[in-house]
Design a protein around this motif. Structure first.
Motif, PDB file in Angstrom:
ATOM      1  N   UNK A  18       0.829  -1.209   0.000  1.00 29.29           N
ATOM      2  CA  UNK A  18       0.000   0.000   0.000  1.00 29.29           C
ATOM      3  C   UNK A  18       0.864   1.261   0.000  1.00 29.29           C
ATOM      4  N   UNK A  19       1.861   1.301   0.862  1.00 34.02           N
ATOM      5  CA  UNK A  19       2.728   2.485   0.940  1.00 34.02           C
ATOM      6  C   UNK A  19       3.494   2.680  -0.365  1.00 34.02           C
ATOM      7  N   UNK A  20       4.002   1.606  -0.940  1.00 34.52           N
ATOM      8  CA  UNK A  20       4.715   1.724  -2.219  1.00 34.52           C
ATOM      9  C   UNK A  20       3.800   2.262  -3.313  1.00 34.52           C
ATOM     10  N   UNK A  21       2.567   1.782  -3.340  1.00 34.02           N
ATOM     11  CA  UNK A  21       1.597   2.267  -4.319  1.00 34.02           C
ATOM     12  C   UNK A  21       1.302   3.755  -4.091  1.00 34.02           C
ATOM     13  N   UNK A  24       3.788   6.523  -5.140  1.00 39.19           N
ATOM     14  CA  UNK A  24       3.901   6.851  -6.567  1.00 39.19           C
ATOM     15  C   UNK A  24       3.067   8.073  -6.944  1.00 39.19           C
ATOM     16  N   UNK A  25       2.228   8.545  -6.020  1.00 45.15           N
ATOM     17  CA  UNK A  25       1.395   9.708  -6.309  1.00 45.15           C
ATOM     18  C   UNK A  25       1.945  10.936  -5.587  1.00 45.15           C
ATOM     19  N   UNK A  26       1.676  12.089  -6.151  1.00 46.11           N
ATOM     20  CA  UNK A  26       2.152  13.333  -5.546  1.00 46.11           C
ATOM     21  C   UNK A  26       1.586  13.507  -4.140  1.00 46.11           C
ATOM     22  N   UNK A  27       0.299  13.288  -3.989  1.00 48.72           N
ATOM     23  CA  UNK A  27      -0.324  13.446  -2.675  1.00 48.72           C
ATOM     24  C   UNK A  27       0.157  12.363  -1.698  1.00 48.72           C
ATOM     25  N   UNK A  28       0.367  11.173  -2.194  1.00 47.80           N
ATOM     26  CA  UNK A  28       0.805  10.072  -1.354  1.00 47.80           C
ATOM     27  C   UNK A  28       2.178  10.285  -0.750  1.00 47.80           C
ATOM     28  N   UNK A  29       3.025  11.045  -1.443  1.00 52.83           N
ATOM     29  CA  UNK A  29       4.373  11.321  -0.922  1.00 52.83           C
ATOM     30  C   UNK A  29       4.341  12.276   0.263  1.00 52.83           C
ATOM     31  N   UNK A  30       3.223  12.920   0.501  1.00 55.52           N
ATOM     32  CA  UNK A  30       3.096  13.850   1.627  1.00 55.52           C
ATOM     33  C   UNK A  30       2.744  13.139   2.927  1.00 55.52           C
ATOM     34  N   UNK A  31       2.312  11.911   2.832  1.00 51.46           N
ATOM     35  CA  UNK A  31       1.840  11.181   4.008  1.00 51.46           C
ATOM     36  C   UNK A  31       2.899  10.228   4.545  1.00 51.46           C
ATOM     37  N   UNK A  32       2.712   9.832   5.778  1.00 50.83           N
ATOM     38  CA  UNK A  32       3.515   8.790   6.412  1.00 50.83           C
ATOM     39  C   UNK A  32       2.596   7.591   6.589  1.00 50.83           C
ATOM     40  N   UNK A  33       3.105   6.420   6.363  1.00 49.82           N
ATOM     41  CA  UNK A  33       2.287   5.218   6.465  1.00 49.82           C
ATOM     42  C   UNK A  33       2.785   4.365   7.625  1.00 49.82           C
ATOM     43  N   UNK A  34       1.990   4.350   8.693  1.00 47.99           N
ATOM     44  CA  UNK A  34       2.321   3.579   9.886  1.00 47.99           C
ATOM     45  C   UNK A  34       1.086   2.784  10.289  1.00 47.99           C
TER      46      UNK A  34
END
Length: 75
Positions: A18-21, A24-34
């Protein structure tokens, strides 16, 4: 020794995928996945991966042939 692939049926396998997917998006790079993070915690519950039942978790890990996998010496 072959690489270990953790299946998405496990929380660790799913969060990696999920985090790798998302990264790949601009918005996704702003988040932390824990695991405790609101976004992924909500996902765990939605897809049925969240559990605090030790026997349920043990049974799932065993059914995936991953019991004691981290006790295996790699070298």
């Amino acid at each position: 020794m072959p690489l270990l692939t953790l299946p998405q049926e496990t929380v660790i396998g799913d969060i990696i995928s999920y985090a790798n997917y998302k990264l790949m998006t601009k918005e996704g790079r702003r988040n932390r996945y824990t695991f405790a993070g609101a976004e992924y915690f909500k996902r765990m519950k939605e897809i049925g991966l969240y559990s605090i039942n030790g026997e349920e978790i043990k049974d799932k890990v065993s059914s995936l042939k991953l019991a004691n996998i981290f006790n295996t010496k790699l070298l």
